[in-house]
Design a protein around this motif. Structure first.
Motif, short mmCIF file in Angstrom:
data_model
loop_
_atom_site.label_atom_id
_atom_site.label_comp_id
_atom_site.label_asym_id
_atom_site.label_seq_id
_atom_site.Cartn_x
_atom_site.Cartn_y
_atom_site.Cartn_z
N ASP A 191 -15.64 8.12 -8.43
CA ASP A 191 -16.35 7.53 -9.56
C ASP A 191 -15.52 7.63 -10.83
O ASP A 191 -15.35 6.66 -11.58
CB ASP A 191 -17.69 8.27 -9.72
CG ASP A 191 -18.61 7.59 -10.71
OD1 ASP A 191 -18.15 6.71 -11.46
OD2 ASP A 191 -19.81 7.94 -10.73
N PHE A 192 -14.96 8.81 -11.09
CA PHE A 192 -14.13 9.01 -12.28
C PHE A 192 -12.88 8.14 -12.23
O PHE A 192 -12.44 7.62 -13.26
CB PHE A 192 -13.74 10.48 -12.41
CG PHE A 192 -14.73 11.29 -13.18
CD1 PHE A 192 -14.90 11.10 -14.54
CD2 PHE A 192 -15.50 12.25 -12.55
CE1 PHE A 192 -15.82 11.85 -15.26
CE2 PHE A 192 -16.43 13.01 -13.25
CZ PHE A 192 -16.58 12.81 -14.62
N PHE A 193 -12.30 8.01 -11.06
CA PHE A 193 -11.09 7.20 -10.91
C PHE A 193 -11.36 5.76 -11.32
O PHE A 193 -10.60 5.14 -12.06
CB PHE A 193 -10.59 7.28 -9.47
CG PHE A 193 -9.39 6.42 -9.20
CD1 PHE A 193 -8.25 6.52 -9.99
CD2 PHE A 193 -9.38 5.53 -8.14
CE1 PHE A 193 -7.13 5.73 -9.74
CE2 PHE A 193 -8.28 4.74 -7.88
CZ PHE A 193 -7.16 4.84 -8.69
N GLU A 194 -12.48 5.21 -10.81
CA GLU A 194 -12.79 3.83 -11.19
C GLU A 194 -13.14 3.73 -12.67
O GLU A 194 -12.77 2.75 -13.34
CB GLU A 194 -13.96 3.30 -10.36
CG GLU A 194 -14.07 1.78 -10.43
CD GLU A 194 -15.48 1.28 -10.66
OE1 GLU A 194 -15.66 0.06 -10.68
OE2 GLU A 194 -16.40 2.11 -10.84
N SER A 195 -13.83 4.74 -13.22
CA SER A 195 -14.15 4.74 -14.65
C SER A 195 -12.86 4.73 -15.48
O SER A 195 -12.77 4.05 -16.51
CB SER A 195 -15.00 5.96 -15.01
OG SER A 195 -16.26 5.90 -14.40
N TRP A 196 -11.88 5.51 -15.05
CA TRP A 196 -10.59 5.54 -15.75
C TRP A 196 -9.92 4.17 -15.69
O TRP A 196 -9.38 3.69 -16.71
CB TRP A 196 -9.69 6.58 -15.12
CG TRP A 196 -8.30 6.58 -15.69
CD1 TRP A 196 -7.87 7.20 -16.83
CD2 TRP A 196 -7.15 5.90 -15.15
NE1 TRP A 196 -6.54 6.95 -17.04
CE2 TRP A 196 -6.07 6.16 -16.03
CE3 TRP A 196 -6.95 5.11 -14.03
CZ2 TRP A 196 -4.80 5.65 -15.80
CZ3 TRP A 196 -5.69 4.59 -13.81
CH2 TRP A 196 -4.62 4.87 -14.68
N LYS B 185 -8.40 -7.53 -10.11
CA LYS B 185 -8.70 -7.87 -11.50
C LYS B 185 -8.49 -6.67 -12.41
O LYS B 185 -7.94 -6.81 -13.51
CB LYS B 185 -10.15 -8.36 -11.63
CG LYS B 185 -10.38 -9.76 -11.12
CD LYS B 185 -11.64 -10.37 -11.74
CE LYS B 185 -12.84 -9.47 -11.60
NZ LYS B 185 -14.06 -10.07 -12.24
N LEU B 186 -8.93 -5.50 -11.98
CA LEU B 186 -8.71 -4.30 -12.76
C LEU B 186 -7.22 -3.99 -12.88
O LEU B 186 -6.73 -3.62 -13.95
CB LEU B 186 -9.43 -3.11 -12.13
CG LEU B 186 -10.96 -3.08 -12.23
CD1 LEU B 186 -11.51 -1.88 -11.47
CD2 LEU B 186 -11.41 -3.04 -13.68
N ALA B 187 -6.50 -4.15 -11.78
CA ALA B 187 -5.07 -3.86 -11.78
C ALA B 187 -4.31 -4.73 -12.78
O ALA B 187 -3.38 -4.26 -13.45
CB ALA B 187 -4.50 -4.06 -10.37
N LEU B 188 -4.71 -5.98 -12.89
CA LEU B 188 -4.05 -6.88 -13.83
C LEU B 188 -4.28 -6.46 -15.27
O LEU B 188 -3.47 -6.79 -16.15
CB LEU B 188 -4.53 -8.31 -13.62
CG LEU B 188 -4.17 -8.96 -12.27
CD1 LEU B 188 -4.77 -10.35 -12.16
CD2 LEU B 188 -2.65 -9.01 -12.09
N ALA C 95 -8.42 -0.71 -18.46
CA ALA C 95 -8.37 -2.17 -18.40
C ALA C 95 -9.24 -2.81 -19.49
O ALA C 95 -9.18 -4.03 -19.69
CB ALA C 95 -8.84 -2.66 -17.03
N GLY C 96 -10.06 -2.01 -20.17
CA GLY C 96 -10.87 -2.52 -21.26
C GLY C 96 -12.09 -3.31 -20.83
O GLY C 96 -12.51 -4.24 -21.52
N VAL C 97 -12.69 -2.94 -19.66
CA VAL C 97 -13.87 -3.64 -19.17
C VAL C 97 -14.98 -2.63 -18.92
O VAL C 97 -14.73 -1.45 -18.67
CB VAL C 97 -13.57 -4.44 -17.89
CG1 VAL C 97 -12.53 -5.51 -18.16
CG2 VAL C 97 -13.11 -3.52 -16.76
N LYS C 98 -16.22 -3.12 -18.95
CA LYS C 98 -17.37 -2.25 -18.72
C LYS C 98 -17.67 -2.09 -17.24
O LYS C 98 -18.00 -1.00 -16.77
CB LYS C 98 -18.60 -2.82 -19.43
CG LYS C 98 -19.87 -1.99 -19.26
CD LYS C 98 -21.03 -2.63 -20.01
CE LYS C 98 -22.29 -1.79 -19.87
NZ LYS C 98 -22.79 -1.76 -18.47
N ASP C 99 -17.56 -3.18 -16.47
CA ASP C 99 -17.84 -3.18 -15.04
C ASP C 99 -16.69 -3.86 -14.30
O ASP C 99 -15.94 -4.65 -14.88
CB ASP C 99 -19.14 -3.92 -14.73
CG ASP C 99 -20.35 -3.27 -15.38
OD1 ASP C 99 -20.48 -2.03 -15.26
OD2 ASP C 99 -21.16 -3.98 -15.99
#
Length: 230
Positions: free
Chosen positions: A178-183, A57-60, A188-192
């Protein structure tokens, strides 16, 4: 992992939900690892599918380019798959305290960073990616991880200098995950990454640092084996 941030403004009720959810998750994970067998296999399969779903979902949302999206998804298959395969390897072919120790290391990093960040505050590490994470939080996480690995080593094999050094180093790896996922989320424009876990977001929000630590630890083990080190 959002615990590495310093959510000072979060309401007390949200902190209670986060704490309860975290305790339940740790109990479920530790129980599945301890029991092993089909229970462990089902647990790992569910976690792997959940992580890959959230990664996809993030990748999309990272890019509209279909080729780039596919490459991101394939990268997630390698990244998440490598980490979860290493969990299975550790559970089946190593002492169980090693796997539980890796999980404990990430929890220690998370906890130490959270409390040090809230207590001392100070300069931010990368405010454009994760505005709440501080250098004091990173140092607190490294210290807590080093202490945890030292105590675990002392109780199992005897203390050695490499233990706190490894603990501090893997704390940095957990922070990088953690930073990688935050980036990824910011781009992707999402909070979680999801909303499966109350107070924590998705599975990837909770396991971002653990996945990174598992991958790096697996690479270290492979490198040591190839070079003939014990």
């Amino acid at each position: 992992m959002t615990e590495l941030e310093t959510p000072i403004s979060k309401p007390r009720s949200d902190l209670g939900i986060r704490t309860l959810s975290g305790v339940i998750m740790m109990l479920v994970a530790a129980s599945a690892i301890w029991i092993g067998g089909p229970i462990f296999a089902i647990f790992i399969a569910l976690i792997t599918v959940g992580l890959l779903y959230e990664w996809s979902k993030l990748a999309l949302g990272l890019t509209p380019n279909p080729v780039a999206r596919m490459l991101w998804i394939l990268g997630g298959l390698a990244y998440v798959g490598f980490a979860t395969a290493f969990i299975v390897f550790l559970r089946e072919f190593a002492e169980i305290y090693i796997l539980l120790g890796i999980i404990g290391l990430v929890i220690s990093t998370d906890t130490g960073a959270y409390f040090a960040g809230r207590t001392f505050g100070g300069p931010k590490i990368a405010p454009a990616i994760s505005p709440s994470k501080t250098w004091s939080g990173l140092l607190g996480g490294m210290t807590a991880s080093a202490l945890f690995i030292s105590i675990l080593g002392y109780c199992t094999e005897g203390f050695a200098l490499w233990q706190p050094v490894t603990g501090a180093g893997l704390a940095i790896v957990a922070q990088a995950g953690d930073f990688f996922e935050s980036w990824m989320k910011r781009r992707a424009g999402v909070k979680d990454s999801g909303n499966l876990i109350p107070g924590h977001g998705g599975l990837f929000d909770r396991a971002d640092g653990l996945v990174a630590v598992l991958c790096v630890t697996a690479l270290l083990v492979v490198t040591l084996q190839m070079t003939g080190q014990p």
